[in-house]
Design an enzyme around this catalytic site. Structure first.
Site, short mmCIF file in Angstrom:
data_model
loop_
_atom_site.label_atom_id
_atom_site.label_comp_id
_atom_site.label_asym_id
_atom_site.label_seq_id
_atom_site.Cartn_x
_atom_site.Cartn_y
_atom_site.Cartn_z
N LYS A 12 0.88 -1.19 0.00
CA LYS A 12 0.00 0.00 0.00
C LYS A 12 0.91 1.23 0.00
O LYS A 12 1.75 1.39 0.89
CB LYS A 12 -0.90 -0.01 1.23
CG LYS A 12 -2.03 1.00 1.15
CD LYS A 12 -3.02 0.66 0.04
CE LYS A 12 -4.33 0.17 0.57
NZ LYS A 12 -5.21 -0.32 -0.53
N THR A 57 -3.55 -5.40 0.32
CA THR A 57 -2.93 -4.09 0.62
C THR A 57 -3.83 -3.31 1.58
O THR A 57 -3.34 -2.51 2.37
CB THR A 57 -2.68 -3.27 -0.67
OG1 THR A 57 -3.91 -2.91 -1.26
CG2 THR A 57 -1.82 -4.05 -1.65
N ARG A 168 30.71 32.74 -6.64
CA ARG A 168 29.33 32.57 -7.11
C ARG A 168 28.43 32.16 -5.96
O ARG A 168 28.90 31.78 -4.88
CB ARG A 168 29.28 31.50 -8.21
CG ARG A 168 29.67 30.11 -7.72
CD ARG A 168 29.47 29.02 -8.77
NE ARG A 168 29.79 27.72 -8.19
CZ ARG A 168 29.57 26.55 -8.77
NH1 ARG A 168 29.06 26.51 -9.99
NH2 ARG A 168 29.87 25.42 -8.17
N GLN A 211 30.47 19.01 -6.50
CA GLN A 211 30.97 17.66 -6.25
C GLN A 211 31.84 17.63 -4.99
O GLN A 211 31.76 16.72 -4.16
CB GLN A 211 31.78 17.16 -7.46
CG GLN A 211 30.96 16.83 -8.69
CD GLN A 211 30.71 18.02 -9.63
OE1 GLN A 211 30.69 19.17 -9.19
NE2 GLN A 211 30.51 17.73 -10.90
N HIS A 239 21.07 26.91 -9.99
CA HIS A 239 21.88 27.97 -10.59
C HIS A 239 21.28 29.36 -10.33
O HIS A 239 20.08 29.56 -10.46
CB HIS A 239 21.99 27.77 -12.10
CG HIS A 239 22.52 26.43 -12.50
ND1 HIS A 239 23.78 26.01 -12.17
CD2 HIS A 239 21.95 25.42 -13.19
CE1 HIS A 239 23.97 24.79 -12.65
NE2 HIS A 239 22.87 24.40 -13.28
O1 URC Z 1 29.78 22.79 -9.09
C1 URC Z 1 29.58 22.61 -10.31
N1 URC Z 1 29.82 21.39 -10.84
C2 URC Z 1 29.62 21.11 -12.17
O2 URC Z 1 29.86 19.97 -12.64
C3 URC Z 1 29.15 22.18 -12.97
N2 URC Z 1 28.85 22.27 -14.31
C4 URC Z 1 28.42 23.54 -14.52
O3 URC Z 1 28.00 23.96 -15.64
N3 URC Z 1 28.47 24.27 -13.38
C5 URC Z 1 28.93 23.43 -12.39
N4 URC Z 1 29.14 23.64 -11.07
#
Ligand code: URC
Length: 288
Positions: A12, A57, A168, A211, A239
């Site tokens: 469920k 369920t 940024r 990353q 972004h």
């Molecule tokens: O931190 C980021 N990793 C990316 O892999 C990536 N690619 C991107 O266009 N901007 C960013 N910024």
């Protein structure tokens, strides 16, 4: 041409469950979304329509509400009890998974609450007759740093237009799940520690890429929560683009941004503790 039944499970989905504990004037509220999934020797219903092994369920949903009557200290404890119950009481059911989303409410008074934004705590509990596994999580935790982030040194080809960024905005909505190596856990304290680790690493890390921030967040969780074996993260890169104000004769000294909705970068990864116990069915009820 031979044809056979592949992996299957049933349950469920999305039992909405609200509990109130009325302790005098001060009431406690939980607001959950509980989903059950059962798997095992279920060939008969698929192949011949024989339902002798199919716990409805509807019954699974009723069990969720009935067990809630006893109360629970954490969603992990509640989910474990449910998952173990289904494998213990149904012969044909070899694996059970209970997934719970918990919506936060901020207290306004003894019995008044306001929904606490988009952040959702999650737990996934999986059981067989012999073992059980726990995965905690959260999603919808939106974080933003107005500085302390750059993105430079990436390869350029004929399609690359992105300028290098020395400074940024870095924003994301954290989607995290973490696998516990043990079930001997103070679940609510562990959740608080993991959440603090995720937020703390996002705040503290000078980020050369999302990353790098992802790895730092996972590493911090593993360093602060010893019961956690692995953290899986999905981080959308929300972004923020500087708006070109030059057509209006204005400069833009990193002050005015367009918050893009889509597309967005999606950075995903897991951070693991060396030598930790195998995941078993923790992430996936699987086919057996
Ligand atoms: O931190 C980021 N990793 C990316 O892999 C990536 N690619 C991107 O266009 N901007 C960013 N910024």
């Amino acid at each position: 041409m031979a044809i056979h039944l592949g992996p299957n499970r049933y349950g469920k989905a999305e039992c909405r469950l609200v509990t109130v504990v009325r302790d005098g004037e001060r009431h406690e509220l939980t607001d959950l979304n509980v989903s059950t999934r059962l798997a095992g020797r279920l060939d008969a219903t698929h192949l011949t329509g024989d339902n002798a092994d199919v716990l409805p369920t509807d019954t699974q949903k009723n069990t969720v509400y009935a067990f809630a009557r006893d109360g629970f200290a954490s969603i992990e404890e509640f989910g474990l009890r449910l998952a173990r119950h289904f494998v213990a009481t149904q012969d044909a059911i070899e694996r059970a998974q209970v997934h719970i989303e918990s919506y936060g409410w901020r207290r306004l008074g003894g019995h008044s609450f306001a929904r606490a934004g988009d952040e959702v705590r999650t737990a996934t509990l999986t059981a067989t007759a012999e073992h059980a596994w726990a995965v905690g999580g959260l999603h919808g935790l939106t974080l933003l740093n107005t500085t302390g982030s750059q993105f430079k040194g990436f390869p350029r080809d004929r399609y690359t237009t992105l300028p290098e960024a020395d400074d940024r905005i870095l924003a994301t909505a954290v989607d995290a799940r973490w696998r516990f190596a043990t079930l001997d856990v103070d679940w609510n304290a562990a959740f608080a520690a993991v959440r603090d680790g995720l937020v703390g690493a996002f705040v503290d890390t000078y980020s050369s890429s999302l990353q790098q921030t992802l790895y730092a967040m996972g590493e911090r969780v593993l360093n602060t929560a010893p019961e956690v074996a692995e953290v899986r993260l999905a981080l959308p890169n929300r972004h923020h683009f500087l708006v070109d104000l030059s057509p209006f004769g204005l400069d833009n000294p990193d002050a005015v941004y367009f918050a893009a909705d889509r597309p967005y970068g999606l950075i995903e990864g897991s951070v693991r503790r060396d030598g930790a116990a195998e995941p078993g069915l923790a992430w996936d009820l699987g086919a057996a």
